[in-house]
Design an enzyme around this catalytic site. Structure first.
Site, PDB file in Angstrom:
ATOM      1  N   PHE A  21       0.793  -0.983   0.389  1.00 48.43           N
ATOM      2  CA  PHE A  21       0.328   0.188  -0.270  1.00 48.43           C
ATOM      3  C   PHE A  21       1.378   1.133   0.181  1.00 48.43           C
ATOM      4  CE2 PHE A  21      -2.899  -2.972   2.137  1.00 48.43           C
ATOM      5  CZ  PHE A  21      -4.051  -3.460   1.336  1.00 48.43           C
ATOM      6  N   ASP A 133       0.838 -12.202  11.229  1.00 52.57           N
ATOM      7  CA  ASP A 133       1.485 -12.272  10.250  1.00 52.57           C
ATOM      8  C   ASP A 133       3.063 -12.230  10.437  1.00 52.57           C
ATOM      9  OD1 ASP A 133       2.150 -12.775   7.608  1.00 52.57           O
ATOM     10  OD2 ASP A 133       2.066 -10.049   7.144  1.00 52.57           O
TER      11      ASP A 133
END
Length: 288
Positions: A21, A133
């Protein structure tokens, strides 16, 4: 604070990386004479409501966790209509993933990294935060060589029931209860960290597949193996820890605090066999 304030406080020094992003740049603060990393997130790319929620949560979570020696610290935040910019610890360009690609890691080195990783995760879990993650790409090092957990874009607070939901993470490292669509707790980070340890010692992940779906199926089977060709020189103590971290039964899977108390961690990866061998090779000194 606005992006205009950022330009006043920090001098741009060039791009050092790119993410899904946005970009990560190096910036310099003349007041403190220090360099930092600036993570710029393009909000226009966040069409998914879950991504937008993570965007809002990441700086809050990082602020709550800062400072900790094994977690990337947030120092400042700036926001405009289109961008969110986070000022973070500047780390080495080489991540744990890069280190694994470059050379095999010894058991003492792997144990040192795992101890630091667990110290960081134990800190997160005490605040009821699950990273979701954990993988070598998200494990960084400062310029003194200390390990730091980064990228909290997928992190979440555990609710009143102490659980979270959602298929979040990276296929090779994701825990089976996440794949099954169940609610889960902070122990998903321990599974992922166990896979990281396996990769550090073996150079390959324990669960394979050509596609994400095939990897998920292998994770669900959870058939943990130690091929003799690869694990010939890996100690029994390290394998014991791996079994207790990459454990399908969540109730039996270790916590971060329990991993820190495992003999392999406490002995710094120096197994009984290695210690005996070192003793045998030590020169005998006569006492006059």
């Amino acid at each position: 604070m606005s992006s205009e304030t950022l330009k006043i406080k920090y001098q741009p020094c060039g791009e050092i990386g790119r993410g899904r992003f946005g970009v990560i740049s190096r910036v310099f603060c003349p007041v403190t004479q220090s360099s930092f990393a600036c993570k710029t997130i393009d909000k226009r790319l966040l069409s998914d409501p879950t991504d937008r929620e993570c965007l809002e949560n990441e700086p809050k979570i990082m602020t709550l966790l800062s400072p900790h020696p094994n977690i990337v610290q947030i120092h400042d935040m700036f926001e405009s209509e289109d961008d969110l910019q986070l000022i973070l610890d500047l780390c080495q360009p080489v991540t744990l993933y890069d280190q694994i690609l470059q050379h095999d890691l010894s058991e003492p080195k792997a144990a040192s990294y795992m101890q630091q990783l667990m110290l960081g995760l134990a800190h997160c879990h005490r605040f009821r935060i699950v990273h979701r993650d954990i993988k070598p790409d998200n494990i960084f090092f400062d310029f003194r060589g200390s390990l730091k957990i980064g990228d909290f874009g997928s992190a979440a607070w555990l609710g009143e029931l102490g659980t979270a939901d959602g298929l979040v993470g990276t296929p090779y490292y994701v825990a089976p209860e996440v794949v099954m669509g169940r609610s889960y707790n902070e122990k998903v980070d321990i599974w992922s960290a166990g896979v990281v340890l396996y990769v550090m010692l073996a150079g390959v992940p324990p669960f394979f597949g050509e596609t994400a779906q095939e990897i998920f199926e292998a994770v669900l089977r959870g058939n943990l193996r130690f091929p003799s060709r690869i694990f010939r020189s890996v100690s029994a103590e390290a394998k014991d820890l791996l079994r207790k971290m990459i454990c399908r039964d969540v109730s039996r899977r270790l916590t971060a605090e329990q991993v820190l108390r495992h003999p392999w961690i406490l002995n710094g990866g120096e197994t009984t066999k290695n210690i005996e061998k070192s003793w045998e090779l030590s020169p005998v000194k006569s006492i006059a």
